[in-house]
Design an enzyme around this catalytic site. Structure first.
Site, PDB file in Angstrom:
ATOM      1  CB  THR A 120     -37.179 -16.759  -9.926  1.00 28.86           C
ATOM      2  OG1 THR A 120     -37.530 -16.435 -11.269  1.00 28.86           O
ATOM      3  CG2 THR A 120     -35.732 -17.268  -9.955  1.00 28.86           C
ATOM      4  CG  ASP A 121     -40.874 -17.719 -13.850  1.00 33.07           C
ATOM      5  OD1 ASP A 121     -39.899 -16.961 -13.648  1.00 33.07           O
ATOM      6  OD2 ASP A 121     -41.847 -17.391 -14.561  1.00 33.07           O
ATOM      7  CD  GLU A 122     -35.975 -14.617 -14.526  1.00 36.15           C
ATOM      8  OE1 GLU A 122     -34.834 -14.544 -14.972  1.00 36.15           O
ATOM      9  OE2 GLU A 122     -36.664 -13.614 -14.234  1.00 36.15           O
ATOM     10  CE1 TYR A 144     -32.515 -13.399  -9.532  1.00 31.96           C
ATOM     11  CE2 TYR A 144     -33.753 -13.885 -11.539  1.00 31.96           C
ATOM     12  CZ  TYR A 144     -33.726 -13.673 -10.172  1.00 31.96           C
ATOM     13  OH  TYR A 144     -34.879 -13.747  -9.437  1.00 31.96           O
TER      14      TYR A 144
HETATM   15  P1  NAD Z   1     -35.180  -6.491  -5.030  1.00 32.87           P
HETATM   16  O1  NAD Z   1     -33.926  -6.426  -5.838  1.00 32.87           O
HETATM   17  O2  NAD Z   1     -36.207  -5.411  -5.198  1.00 32.87           O
HETATM   18  O3  NAD Z   1     -34.816  -6.541  -3.470  1.00 32.87           O
HETATM   19  C1  NAD Z   1     -33.782  -7.333  -2.968  1.00 32.87           C
HETATM   20  C2  NAD Z   1     -33.516  -6.898  -1.528  1.00 32.87           C
HETATM   21  O4  NAD Z   1     -32.519  -7.762  -0.981  1.00 32.87           O
HETATM   22  C3  NAD Z   1     -32.981  -5.460  -1.406  1.00 32.87           C
HETATM   23  O5  NAD Z   1     -33.645  -4.788  -0.362  1.00 32.87           O
HETATM   24  C4  NAD Z   1     -31.505  -5.654  -1.077  1.00 32.87           C
HETATM   25  O6  NAD Z   1     -30.966  -4.597  -0.301  1.00 32.87           O
HETATM   26  C5  NAD Z   1     -31.543  -6.967  -0.289  1.00 32.87           C
HETATM   27  N1  NAD Z   1     -30.261  -7.677  -0.318  1.00 32.87           N
HETATM   28  C6  NAD Z   1     -29.477  -7.933  -1.406  1.00 32.87           C
HETATM   29  N2  NAD Z   1     -28.376  -8.595  -1.033  1.00 32.87           N
HETATM   30  C7  NAD Z   1     -28.467  -8.785   0.319  1.00 32.87           C
HETATM   31  C8  NAD Z   1     -27.648  -9.428   1.282  1.00 32.87           C
HETATM   32  N3  NAD Z   1     -26.480  -9.996   0.947  1.00 32.87           N
HETATM   33  N4  NAD Z   1     -28.061  -9.452   2.575  1.00 32.87           N
HETATM   34  C9  NAD Z   1     -29.224  -8.856   2.935  1.00 32.87           C
HETATM   35  N5  NAD Z   1     -30.026  -8.218   2.066  1.00 32.87           N
HETATM   36  C10 NAD Z   1     -29.661  -8.191   0.770  1.00 32.87           C
HETATM   37  O7  NAD Z   1     -35.787  -7.932  -5.333  1.00 32.87           O
HETATM   38  P2  NAD Z   1     -37.293  -8.390  -5.532  1.00 32.87           P
HETATM   39  O8  NAD Z   1     -37.688  -8.176  -6.944  1.00 32.87           O
HETATM   40  O9  NAD Z   1     -38.137  -7.842  -4.434  1.00 32.87           O
HETATM   41  O10 NAD Z   1     -37.123  -9.966  -5.342  1.00 32.87           O
HETATM   42  C11 NAD Z   1     -37.180 -10.557  -4.041  1.00 32.87           C
HETATM   43  C12 NAD Z   1     -37.005 -12.054  -4.169  1.00 32.87           C
HETATM   44  O11 NAD Z   1     -38.007 -12.607  -5.006  1.00 32.87           O
HETATM   45  C13 NAD Z   1     -35.664 -12.466  -4.799  1.00 32.87           C
HETATM   46  O12 NAD Z   1     -35.194 -13.604  -4.129  1.00 32.87           O
HETATM   47  C14 NAD Z   1     -36.018 -12.801  -6.238  1.00 32.87           C
HETATM   48  O13 NAD Z   1     -35.141 -13.755  -6.775  1.00 32.87           O
HETATM   49  C15 NAD Z   1     -37.430 -13.358  -6.062  1.00 32.87           C
HETATM   50  N6  NAD Z   1     -38.318 -13.208  -7.230  1.00 32.87           N
HETATM   51  C16 NAD Z   1     -38.492 -11.980  -7.810  1.00 32.87           C
HETATM   52  C17 NAD Z   1     -39.370 -11.864  -8.885  1.00 32.87           C
HETATM   53  C18 NAD Z   1     -39.624 -10.519  -9.532  1.00 32.87           C
HETATM   54  O14 NAD Z   1     -40.353 -10.462 -10.537  1.00 32.87           O
HETATM   55  N7  NAD Z   1     -39.101  -9.418  -9.028  1.00 32.87           N
HETATM   56  C19 NAD Z   1     -40.053 -12.985  -9.373  1.00 32.87           C
HETATM   57  C20 NAD Z   1     -39.846 -14.226  -8.740  1.00 32.87           C
HETATM   58  C21 NAD Z   1     -38.976 -14.327  -7.659  1.00 32.87           C
HETATM   59  P1  TYD Z   2     -37.232  -7.773 -16.460  1.00 34.46           P
HETATM   60  O1  TYD Z   2     -38.233  -6.866 -15.838  1.00 34.46           O
HETATM   61  O2  TYD Z   2     -35.792  -7.400 -16.407  1.00 34.46           O
HETATM   62  O3  TYD Z   2     -37.486  -9.219 -15.844  1.00 34.46           O
HETATM   63  P2  TYD Z   2     -36.848 -10.658 -16.285  1.00 34.46           P
HETATM   64  O4  TYD Z   2     -35.722 -10.434 -17.207  1.00 34.46           O
HETATM   65  O5  TYD Z   2     -36.407 -11.187 -14.960  1.00 34.46           O
HETATM   66  O6  TYD Z   2     -37.979 -11.421 -16.895  1.00 34.46           O
HETATM   67  O7  TYD Z   2     -37.607  -7.953 -18.005  1.00 34.46           O
HETATM   68  C1  TYD Z   2     -38.874  -8.443 -18.410  1.00 34.46           C
HETATM   69  C2  TYD Z   2     -38.842  -8.606 -19.906  1.00 34.46           C
HETATM   70  O8  TYD Z   2     -38.733  -7.302 -20.511  1.00 34.46           O
HETATM   71  C3  TYD Z   2     -37.638  -9.383 -20.419  1.00 34.46           C
HETATM   72  O9  TYD Z   2     -38.046 -10.157 -21.554  1.00 34.46           O
HETATM   73  C4  TYD Z   2     -36.655  -8.321 -20.847  1.00 34.46           C
HETATM   74  C5  TYD Z   2     -37.551  -7.199 -21.319  1.00 34.46           C
HETATM   75  N1  TYD Z   2     -37.036  -5.827 -21.131  1.00 34.46           N
HETATM   76  C6  TYD Z   2     -37.049  -4.928 -22.201  1.00 34.46           C
HETATM   77  O10 TYD Z   2     -37.449  -5.255 -23.344  1.00 34.46           O
HETATM   78  N2  TYD Z   2     -36.604  -3.662 -21.981  1.00 34.46           N
HETATM   79  C7  TYD Z   2     -36.134  -3.243 -20.767  1.00 34.46           C
HETATM   80  O11 TYD Z   2     -35.708  -2.068 -20.626  1.00 34.46           O
HETATM   81  C8  TYD Z   2     -36.128  -4.176 -19.680  1.00 34.46           C
HETATM   82  C9  TYD Z   2     -35.636  -3.785 -18.307  1.00 34.46           C
HETATM   83  C10 TYD Z   2     -36.611  -5.465 -19.911  1.00 34.46           C
END
Ligand code: NAD
Ligand code: TYD
Length: 341
Positions: A120-122, A144
């Site tokens: 992630t970019d985080e 995280y």
């Molecule tokens: P999500 O929380 O929707 O899904 C995570 C999945 O991983 C779930 O199905 C969960 O059951 C499974 N999981 C958790 N722990 C596990 C374990 N120990 N063994 C096997 N499975 C397990 O997450 P997401 O938003 O789809 O993100 C997927 C990936 O992309 C993550 O690695 C996250 O860091 C990365 N990512 C997410 C975002 C975003 O905006 N959501 C952005 C950049 C990178």
């Molecule tokens: P989020 O979707 O949790 O992603 P991330 O924290 O990984 O960027 O949040 C996106 C942005 O929105 C973040 O600046 C936090 C803000 N936010 C709110 O203001 N209200 C909310 O209820 C949530 C879940 C997030």
């Protein structure tokens, strides 16, 4: 090609599995997922009968289980992914994102197979100006982000020490179908549809670079096929927006869909106490992936948001089942308190 996709029942990887099975007719996918609160097999209902798809319920940290699975390459999406939860309890984040990733790296090393790590970019932290590139220092601010940065460093160490053929992608904030409604965009859509208060943290001016989930999936696939091992690729959309702008856009669009006046849902906006350690601005430079892997995002943000709202409106049963699960307990603890401030 037999791909081991971890976390396939989650938001991004379920979209990815659907994409891979249709884009590469010769590929098989094994989905290894522990089914945490965020894992939902209903995300894959339309492909579960495919003879090119297998689901295994299990933990990425279970080395014994990993040794029994046959595969040619690993794409590691599995993670604990929500910043707010990591503030409440960091332990599961370290367990899955760091220790779990280490078990996958071990099996990849033993098999000599390609390992694509989804990050992630985080990991770069926050910046008031400019954009991070792949050589920027890792300065994570939330538990995280720190757990993801740690996993990135572990991947790097396996490349250096064991010559593991690995790549890392670092994507910005995703949105689209099947996103668990604890993240900003689905939370705003569902709270608008259900006329519930919409918690906006702090002054609402925190900035994220939003990317449509299928653009991310295409990028992961492009890196898997055209990326160079040993490399890191930022995936971003050059689509920076403050949170409050997104909330208002969604409320305008939901009002339009429901036949309400443009301002009718705006009263739901509720400014609440800020998230602890809330990163002000994420910004990454995606020039490397655009140049070297020949990928670029395709979805226009307003169109993507409309598509996403339409998906949540047409998939009420999907989110209603989620809202009645333990998530509600979490939501009440998390937001019930904040909404009082
Ligand atoms: P999500 O929380 O929707 O899904 C995570 C999945 O991983 C779930 O199905 C969960 O059951 C499974 N999981 C958790 N722990 C596990 C374990 N120990 N063994 C096997 N499975 C397990 O997450 P997401 O938003 O789809 O993100 C997927 C990936 O992309 C993550 O690695 C996250 O860091 C990365 N990512 C997410 C975002 C975003 O905006 N959501 C952005 C950049 C990178
Ligand atoms: P989020 O979707 O949790 O992603 P991330 O924290 O990984 O960027 O949040 C996106 C942005 O929105 C973040 O600046 C936090 C803000 N936010 C709110 O203001 N209200 C909310 O209820 C949530 C879940 C997030």
């Amino acid at each position: 090609m037999k791909l081991l996709v971890t976390g396939g029942a989650g938001f991004i990887a379920s979209n990815y599995i659907r994409y891979v099975l249709s884009a590469h007719p010769g590929y098989r996918v094994i989905n290894l997922d522990k089914l945490t609160y965020a894992g939902n097999l209903e995300n894959l209902k339309d492909i579960e009968a495919s003879d090119r798809y297998t689901f295994i319920k299990g933990d990425i940290g279970d080395g014994e289980l990993l040794r029994k699975i046959e595969f040619d390459a690993i794409i590691n999406f599995a993670a604990e992914s929500h910043v707010d939860r990591s503030i409440l309890d960091a332990q599961p984040f370290l367990q899955t994102n760091v220790i779990g990733t280490c078990s996958l790296l071990e099996i990849a090393r033993q098999r000599g197979c390609v390992f694509l790590h989804i990050s992630t970019d985080e990991v770069y932290g926050s910046t008031p100006e400019g954009a991070f590139n792949e050589a920027s220092p890792l300065l994570p601010n939330s538990p995280y982000a720190a757990s993801k940065a740690s996993s990135d460093l572990l991947v790097r160490s396996y490349m250096e020490t064991h010559d593991l053929k690995a790549m890392i992608t670092r994507c910005s904030n995703n949105y689209g179908p099947y996103q668990f409604p604890e993240k900003l965009i689905p939370l705003v859509i569902l709270n608008a549809l259900n006329r519930k208060p919409i918690p906006v943290y702090g002054d609402g001016m925190n900035v994220r670079d939003w990317i449509y989930v299928m653009d991310h999936c295409r990028a992961v696939d492009a890196v898997f096929h055209n990326g160079a091992t040993g490399e890191i690729y930022n995936i971003g959309s050059r689509n920076e927006r403050p949170n409050i702008e997104i909330v208002k856009l969604i409320l305008r669009k939901v009002s339009e869909k429901l036949g309400l006046n443009e301002g009718d849902l705006m009263d739901l906006i509720t400014f609440v106490k800020d998230r602890k350690g809330h990163d002000r601005r994420y910004a990454i430079d995606p020039a490397k992936i655009e140049r070297d892997v020949r990928w670029k995002p395709e979805m226009d943000f307003e169109k993507g948001i409309t598509k996403t709202i339409e998906w949540y409106i047409s998939n009420k049963e999907w989110w209603q089942r989620i809202l009645t699960r333990e998530y509600m307990e979490y939501y009440t603890t998390q937001y019930g308190e904040r909404l009082k401030t």
